[in-house]
Design an enzyme around this catalytic site. Structure first.
Site, PDB file in Angstrom:
ATOM      1  N   ASN A  85       0.816  -1.217   0.000  1.00  0.00           N
ATOM      2  CA  ASN A  85       0.000   0.000   0.000  1.00  0.00           C
ATOM      3  C   ASN A  85       0.854   1.274   0.000  1.00  0.00           C
ATOM      4  O   ASN A  85       0.445   2.285  -0.558  1.00  0.00           O
ATOM      5  CB  ASN A  85      -0.918  -0.042   1.237  1.00  0.00           C
ATOM      6  CG  ASN A  85      -1.651   1.256   1.471  1.00  0.00           C
ATOM      7  OD1 ASN A  85      -2.574   1.600   0.744  1.00  0.00           O
ATOM      8  ND2 ASN A  85      -1.231   1.994   2.504  1.00  0.00           N
ATOM      9  N   SER A 139      -3.383  -0.203  -6.401  1.00  0.00           N
ATOM     10  CA  SER A 139      -3.156   0.431  -7.693  1.00  0.00           C
ATOM     11  C   SER A 139      -3.829   1.803  -7.727  1.00  0.00           C
ATOM     12  O   SER A 139      -4.058   2.419  -6.678  1.00  0.00           O
ATOM     13  CB  SER A 139      -3.686  -0.490  -8.795  1.00  0.00           C
ATOM     14  OG  SER A 139      -3.455   0.070 -10.057  1.00  0.00           O
ATOM     15  N   TYR A 153       3.739   8.671 -11.833  1.00  0.00           N
ATOM     16  CA  TYR A 153       3.050   7.835 -10.828  1.00  0.00           C
ATOM     17  C   TYR A 153       2.209   6.765 -11.522  1.00  0.00           C
ATOM     18  O   TYR A 153       2.240   5.587 -11.144  1.00  0.00           O
ATOM     19  CB  TYR A 153       2.194   8.758  -9.966  1.00  0.00           C
ATOM     20  CG  TYR A 153       1.199   8.118  -9.041  1.00  0.00           C
ATOM     21  CD1 TYR A 153       1.585   7.641  -7.791  1.00  0.00           C
ATOM     22  CD2 TYR A 153      -0.152   8.022  -9.396  1.00  0.00           C
ATOM     23  CE1 TYR A 153       0.644   7.081  -6.921  1.00  0.00           C
ATOM     24  CE2 TYR A 153      -1.085   7.474  -8.532  1.00  0.00           C
ATOM     25  CZ  TYR A 153      -0.691   7.003  -7.300  1.00  0.00           C
ATOM     26  OH  TYR A 153      -1.622   6.450  -6.450  1.00  0.00           O
ATOM     27  N   LYS A 157       2.329   2.641 -11.293  1.00  0.00           N
ATOM     28  CA  LYS A 157       1.190   1.799 -10.896  1.00  0.00           C
ATOM     29  C   LYS A 157       0.819   0.820 -12.012  1.00  0.00           C
ATOM     30  O   LYS A 157       0.365  -0.295 -11.735  1.00  0.00           O
ATOM     31  CB  LYS A 157      -0.008   2.672 -10.517  1.00  0.00           C
ATOM     32  CG  LYS A 157       0.185   3.480  -9.224  1.00  0.00           C
ATOM     33  CD  LYS A 157       0.249   2.584  -7.989  1.00  0.00           C
ATOM     34  CE  LYS A 157       0.155   3.401  -6.704  1.00  0.00           C
ATOM     35  NZ  LYS A 157       0.156   2.575  -5.488  1.00  0.00           N
ATOM     36  N   THR A 186      -6.911  11.986   1.319  1.00  0.00           N
ATOM     37  CA  THR A 186      -5.771  11.626   2.169  1.00  0.00           C
ATOM     38  C   THR A 186      -4.629  12.613   1.951  1.00  0.00           C
ATOM     39  O   THR A 186      -4.663  13.436   1.033  1.00  0.00           O
ATOM     40  CB  THR A 186      -5.254  10.207   1.814  1.00  0.00           C
ATOM     41  OG1 THR A 186      -4.749  10.254   0.476  1.00  0.00           O
ATOM     42  CG2 THR A 186      -6.347   9.161   1.932  1.00  0.00           C
TER      43      THR A 186
HETATM   44  N1  LIG Z   1      -5.687   8.939  -2.054  1.00  0.00           N
HETATM   45  C1  LIG Z   1      -6.112   8.652  -3.280  1.00  0.00           C
HETATM   46  O1  LIG Z   1      -6.934   9.381  -3.875  1.00  0.00           O
HETATM   47  C2  LIG Z   1      -5.622   7.397  -3.969  1.00  0.00           C
HETATM   48  C3  LIG Z   1      -6.173   7.071  -5.216  1.00  0.00           C
HETATM   49  C4  LIG Z   1      -5.742   5.919  -5.865  1.00  0.00           C
HETATM   50  C5  LIG Z   1      -4.769   5.116  -5.269  1.00  0.00           C
HETATM   51  N2  LIG Z   1      -4.238   5.472  -4.048  1.00  0.00           N
HETATM   52  C6  LIG Z   1      -3.254   4.568  -3.462  1.00  0.00           C
HETATM   53  O2  LIG Z   1      -3.705   4.207  -2.160  1.00  0.00           O
HETATM   54  C7  LIG Z   1      -2.563   3.850  -1.347  1.00  0.00           C
HETATM   55  C8  LIG Z   1      -2.655   4.539  -0.002  1.00  0.00           C
HETATM   56  O3  LIG Z   1      -2.562   5.932  -0.206  1.00  0.00           O
HETATM   57  P1  LIG Z   1      -3.208   6.994   0.792  1.00  0.00           P
HETATM   58  O4  LIG Z   1      -3.924   7.958  -0.065  1.00  0.00           O
HETATM   59  O5  LIG Z   1      -3.915   6.283   1.882  1.00  0.00           O
HETATM   60  O6  LIG Z   1      -1.875   7.718   1.323  1.00  0.00           O
HETATM   61  P2  LIG Z   1      -1.506   8.401   2.733  1.00  0.00           P
HETATM   62  O7  LIG Z   1      -2.716   8.672   3.565  1.00  0.00           O
HETATM   63  O8  LIG Z   1      -0.620   9.540   2.394  1.00  0.00           O
HETATM   64  O9  LIG Z   1      -0.685   7.249   3.493  1.00  0.00           O
HETATM   65  C9  LIG Z   1       0.497   6.740   2.935  1.00  0.00           C
HETATM   66  C10 LIG Z   1       1.145   5.806   3.941  1.00  0.00           C
HETATM   67  O10 LIG Z   1       2.311   5.212   3.365  1.00  0.00           O
HETATM   68  C11 LIG Z   1       3.450   5.501   4.199  1.00  0.00           C
HETATM   69  N3  LIG Z   1       4.612   5.523   3.309  1.00  0.00           N
HETATM   70  C12 LIG Z   1       4.859   6.356   2.276  1.00  0.00           C
HETATM   71  N4  LIG Z   1       6.017   6.059   1.698  1.00  0.00           N
HETATM   72  C13 LIG Z   1       6.524   4.992   2.367  1.00  0.00           C
HETATM   73  C14 LIG Z   1       7.705   4.228   2.229  1.00  0.00           C
HETATM   74  N5  LIG Z   1       8.603   4.498   1.285  1.00  0.00           N
HETATM   75  N6  LIG Z   1       7.908   3.197   3.089  1.00  0.00           N
HETATM   76  C15 LIG Z   1       7.003   2.916   4.052  1.00  0.00           C
HETATM   77  N7  LIG Z   1       5.856   3.615   4.226  1.00  0.00           N
HETATM   78  C16 LIG Z   1       5.629   4.641   3.393  1.00  0.00           C
HETATM   79  C17 LIG Z   1       3.077   6.815   4.892  1.00  0.00           C
HETATM   80  O11 LIG Z   1       3.757   7.076   6.093  1.00  0.00           O
HETATM   81  P3  LIG Z   1       5.211   7.834   6.087  1.00  0.00           P
HETATM   82  O12 LIG Z   1       5.053   9.051   5.224  1.00  0.00           O
HETATM   83  O13 LIG Z   1       5.474   8.122   7.524  1.00  0.00           O
HETATM   84  O14 LIG Z   1       6.156   6.854   5.514  1.00  0.00           O
HETATM   85  C18 LIG Z   1       1.601   6.505   5.199  1.00  0.00           C
HETATM   86  O15 LIG Z   1       1.498   5.616   6.295  1.00  0.00           O
HETATM   87  C19 LIG Z   1      -1.334   4.216  -2.187  1.00  0.00           C
HETATM   88  O16 LIG Z   1      -0.840   3.048  -2.821  1.00  0.00           O
HETATM   89  C20 LIG Z   1      -1.882   5.179  -3.230  1.00  0.00           C
HETATM   90  O17 LIG Z   1      -1.093   5.196  -4.386  1.00  0.00           O
HETATM   91  C21 LIG Z   1      -4.638   6.592  -3.397  1.00  0.00           C
END
Ligand SMILES: NC(=O)c1ccc[n+]([C@@H]2O[C@H](COP(=O)([O-])OP(=O)(O)OC[C@H]3O[C@@H](n4cnc5c(N)ncnc54)[C@H](OP(=O)(O)O)[C@@H]3O)[C@@H](O)[C@H]2O)c1
Length: 232
Positions: A85, A139, A153, A157, A186
């Site tokens: 994730n 993804s 990005y 993915k 997020t």
């Molecule tokens: N938000 C959206 O709209 C969206 C849409 C499509 C897909 N996604 C995908 O959903 C997933 C979760 O994203 P989110 O939106 O929930 O993000 P988020 O709230 O910013 O959380 C990201 C998490 O990953 C950790 N992280 C980041 N880089 C890391 C690394 N190199 N090693 C270990 N931990 C790491 C962060 O903590 P630290 O910064 O402390 O490491 C945090 O715990 C991702 O794969 C993202 O690409 C998100």
């Protein structure tokens, strides 16, 4: 108790999924780079659900850290689910390809693709021992659609999607799902598009889609959370 490793679990989707699994009796190995919010998440989950939680701060691009995550899961009993994730955008805010720093693209590929495969490789022996071994690679819509500024990005993915698809073929005893969660409000989304003030869904609202995969165990493949949530 089944055991899940969830990367990037201190906040956002990773944390929401961790809480939902703990509520269902899963034990957890969680990571994120920043120790304090990760520890707070682990304490909250432990006190609310009584799950065994190992919170290991580190970067998924660090091979020694990935080995630690799997070793911690082994101590809890094995690996039944691995959720890749944690993610990097490659540029914050996102920029058009003409100005995307190549080091940013390398970072997105390193976090989103190379580290994800590294963790799969590390966990595979334990996943194969599980009766319901599963991998979820998180993804994005940007892997399949061409949106301006989402090129680096999205390319990472798309590569992750392809690794997931091939892994599903190579490991017929496992389920390997690439899941597009859809937009969520997020920190990652805010960092990608800071000028976009439109409200986005809470990550907890898409977690039922992931639980549906775990309950129904459909064939390995690529799934979108909105479609999973529409199924009755
Ligand atoms: N938000 C959206 O709209 C969206 C849409 C499509 C897909 N996604 C995908 O959903 C997933 C979760 O994203 P989110 O939106 O929930 O993000 P988020 O709230 O910013 O959380 C990201 C998490 O990953 C950790 N992280 C980041 N880089 C890391 C690394 N190199 N090693 C270990 N931990 C790491 C962060 O903590 P630290 O910064 O402390 O490491 C945090 O715990 C991702 O794969 C993202 O690409 C998100």
């Amino acid at each position: 108790m089944p055991v899940a490793i969830i990367t990037g679990a201190s906040k956002g989707l990773g944390r929401a999924l961790a809480e939902a699994l703990a509520e269902r009796g899963w034990d957890l190995v969680l990571d994120a780079r920043t120790a304090q919010p990760l520890q707070e998440t682990a304490v909250a989950i432990l006190s609310k659900y009584g799950a065994q939680v190992r919170a290991l701060p580190g970067d998924v691009t660090d091979g020694a850290h990935r080995a630690q995550l799997v070793a911690a899961a082994r101590e809890l009993g094995g690996v039944d689910l691995l959720v890749n994730n944690a993610s990097a955008l490659g540029a914050e805010p996102l920029v058009r390809l003409e100005s995307l720093a190549l080091d940013g693209l390398r970072r997105a590929l390193e976090v989103n693709v190379v580290a994800a495969l590294g963790l799969v490789q590390e966990a595979l022996p334990l996943l194969r021992e599980s009766t319901e071994g599963s991998v979820i690679d998180v993804s994005s819509d940007a892997a399949a659609e061409a949106y301006e500024t989402w090129g680096g990005y999205g390319a990472s993915k798309a590569a992750l999607d392809h690794l997931s698809a091939v892994l599903g073929e190579e490991e017929p005893g496992l389920r390997v799902w690439a899941v597009d969660p859809g937009d969520m409000g997020t920190d990652l989304y805010a960092a990608a598009v800071p000028d976009d003030d439109d409200p986005r869904p809470d990550p907890a609202s898409v977690v039922p889609a992931f639980l549906r995969l775990l309950d129904g165990r459909p064939a390995s493949g690529r799934y979108g959370a909105p479609a999973l949530l529409e199924q009755r």
